[in-house]
Design a protein around this motif. Structure first.
Motif, short mmCIF file in Angstrom:
data_model
loop_
_atom_site.label_atom_id
_atom_site.label_comp_id
_atom_site.label_asym_id
_atom_site.label_seq_id
_atom_site.Cartn_x
_atom_site.Cartn_y
_atom_site.Cartn_z
N ARG A 1 0.82 -1.22 0.00
CA ARG A 1 0.00 0.00 0.00
C ARG A 1 0.86 1.27 0.00
N ASN A 2 2.16 1.07 -0.14
CA ASN A 2 3.10 2.19 -0.24
C ASN A 2 3.07 3.12 0.96
N ARG A 3 3.02 2.54 2.15
CA ARG A 3 3.07 3.32 3.41
C ARG A 3 4.54 3.45 3.81
N TYR A 4 5.22 4.40 3.22
CA TYR A 4 6.67 4.49 3.36
C TYR A 4 7.11 4.72 4.81
N GLU A 5 6.52 5.70 5.46
CA GLU A 5 6.93 6.02 6.84
C GLU A 5 6.68 4.84 7.79
N ILE A 6 5.57 4.17 7.56
CA ILE A 6 5.25 3.02 8.41
C ILE A 6 6.23 1.88 8.16
N ALA A 7 6.53 1.63 6.88
CA ALA A 7 7.51 0.59 6.56
C ALA A 7 8.86 0.91 7.19
N SER A 8 9.24 2.17 7.13
CA SER A 8 10.51 2.60 7.70
C SER A 8 10.54 2.35 9.21
N MET A 9 9.45 2.70 9.89
CA MET A 9 9.35 2.46 11.34
C MET A 9 9.45 0.97 11.66
N LEU A 10 8.72 0.17 10.89
CA LEU A 10 8.73 -1.27 11.13
C LEU A 10 10.14 -1.84 10.94
N LEU A 11 10.79 -1.46 9.86
CA LEU A 11 12.13 -1.97 9.56
C LEU A 11 13.15 -1.53 10.62
N GLU A 12 13.02 -0.29 11.05
CA GLU A 12 13.95 0.22 12.07
C GLU A 12 13.74 -0.46 13.42
N ASN A 13 12.59 -1.10 13.58
CA ASN A 13 12.29 -1.79 14.85
C ASN A 13 12.30 -3.30 14.69
N GLY A 14 13.05 -3.77 13.70
CA GLY A 14 13.30 -5.20 13.61
C GLY A 14 12.44 -6.00 12.66
N ALA A 15 11.63 -5.33 11.84
CA ALA A 15 10.82 -6.09 10.88
C ALA A 15 11.72 -6.80 9.88
N ASP A 16 11.41 -8.05 9.61
CA ASP A 16 12.18 -8.86 8.67
C ASP A 16 11.61 -8.67 7.27
N PRO A 17 12.41 -8.11 6.32
CA PRO A 17 11.87 -7.86 4.98
C PRO A 17 11.74 -9.12 4.13
N ASN A 18 12.22 -10.24 4.66
CA ASN A 18 12.23 -11.47 3.84
C ASN A 18 11.25 -12.54 4.30
N ILE A 19 10.29 -12.14 5.16
CA ILE A 19 9.26 -13.10 5.56
C ILE A 19 8.39 -13.42 4.34
N PRO A 20 8.26 -14.72 4.00
CA PRO A 20 7.39 -15.06 2.88
C PRO A 20 5.95 -15.29 3.36
N ASP A 21 4.98 -14.81 2.60
CA ASP A 21 3.60 -15.10 2.97
C ASP A 21 3.23 -16.50 2.47
N ASN A 22 1.95 -16.82 2.46
CA ASN A 22 1.54 -18.19 2.12
C ASN A 22 1.82 -18.56 0.67
N ILE A 23 2.00 -17.55 -0.21
CA ILE A 23 2.38 -17.86 -1.59
C ILE A 23 3.86 -17.51 -1.82
N HIS A 24 4.58 -17.39 -0.69
CA HIS A 24 6.02 -17.12 -0.70
C HIS A 24 6.37 -15.77 -1.32
N SER A 25 5.42 -14.86 -1.25
CA SER A 25 5.66 -13.49 -1.71
C SER A 25 6.21 -12.67 -0.54
N THR A 26 7.27 -11.92 -0.78
CA THR A 26 7.86 -11.06 0.25
C THR A 26 7.38 -9.62 0.06
N PRO A 27 7.63 -8.75 1.04
CA PRO A 27 7.32 -7.34 0.82
C PRO A 27 7.95 -6.77 -0.45
#
Length: 228
Positions: A116-142
């Motif tokens: 959804r292109n929520r840049y500031e939110i993505a930045s906050m999540l990543l800076e607080n340990g969000a893993d950018p490589n988590i695959p969803d159920n169809i193995h799609s990553t962010p």
């Protein structure tokens, strides 16, 4: 129904932003603060959905759990990230919300921020340990999502936080396959500049070059040749 979102009054008050009425009800019965409705959602879920930070603050200060899951395993952080509620995302993270929680689709809050292109939110999540490589159920990553949607700055942000360029989804597609297929030329070039392979085959035995339209394939090949 009367336009309400929930079969529980406290949840409707949270969604409608009626802080004082919500406070008054909870003062009469503290258990209402965590009461779940037909979707297993609490007042916190609904306040996050509608964007009422004052109600979120009130509930969290009462000590309600920060990561309750609804009937499809969405946490309040999933909802706030998806809805673009920056201030609420900040508050939830400060209260210890799990940034890598996954719902029934295998999606983390970062998946929704990326698509959804929520840049500031993505930045906050990543800076607080969000893993950018988590695959969803169809193995799609962010990164798959950002590339397919043409969210260039989001893709840059994910790459900066060590998103892998060559992970494949269940169809065998890398983010580069998706960017090429959707004619996201700038995103495709960015991915190749950051190590995306032009040679990986998907389940249809097609490489990103074979998926690319117009002159994009040639441009990508030149980037690879220029870096060798």
């Amino acid at each position: 129904m009367d336009g309400s979102v929930s079969n529980v009054e406290i949840c409707n008050l949270a969604y409608a932003g009626h802080l004082e009425q919500l406070k008054a009800l909870i003062l009469t019965d503290k258990s209402l603060a965590t009461k779940t409705d037909q979707d297993n959602r609490t007042a916190l879920h609904w306040a996050c959905s509608a964007g009422y930070k004052d109600i979120v603050d009130f509930l969290l200060n009462l000590g309600v759990p920060v990561d309750p899951t609804d009937d499809v395993s969405w946490t309040p952080l999933h909802i706030a990230a998806s809805a673009g509620r920056e201030e609420i995302v900040r508050v939830l993270i400060s209260k210890g919300a799990q940034v890598n929680a996954v719902n029934q689709n295998g999606c983390s809050p970062l998946h929704y921020a990326a698509s959804r292109n929520r840049y500031e939110i993505a930045s906050m999540l990543l800076e607080n340990g969000a893993d950018p490589n988590i695959p969803d159920n169809i193995h799609s990553t962010p990164l798959h999502r950002a590339a397919a949607k043409g969210n260039f700055h989001m893709a840059q942000l994910l790459l900066k936080h060590r998103a892998s360029t060559n992970l494949q989804d269940l169809e065998g597609n890398t983010p580069l396959h998706l960017a090429c297929d959707e004619e996201r030329d700038e995103e495709a070039k960015l991915l190749v500049e950051n190590g995306a392979s032009i040679y990986i085959e998907n389940k249809e035995e097609k490489t990103p070059l074979q998926v690319a339209k117009g002159g994009l394939g040639l441009q990508l090949r030149r980037i690879v040749e220029g870096s060798n």
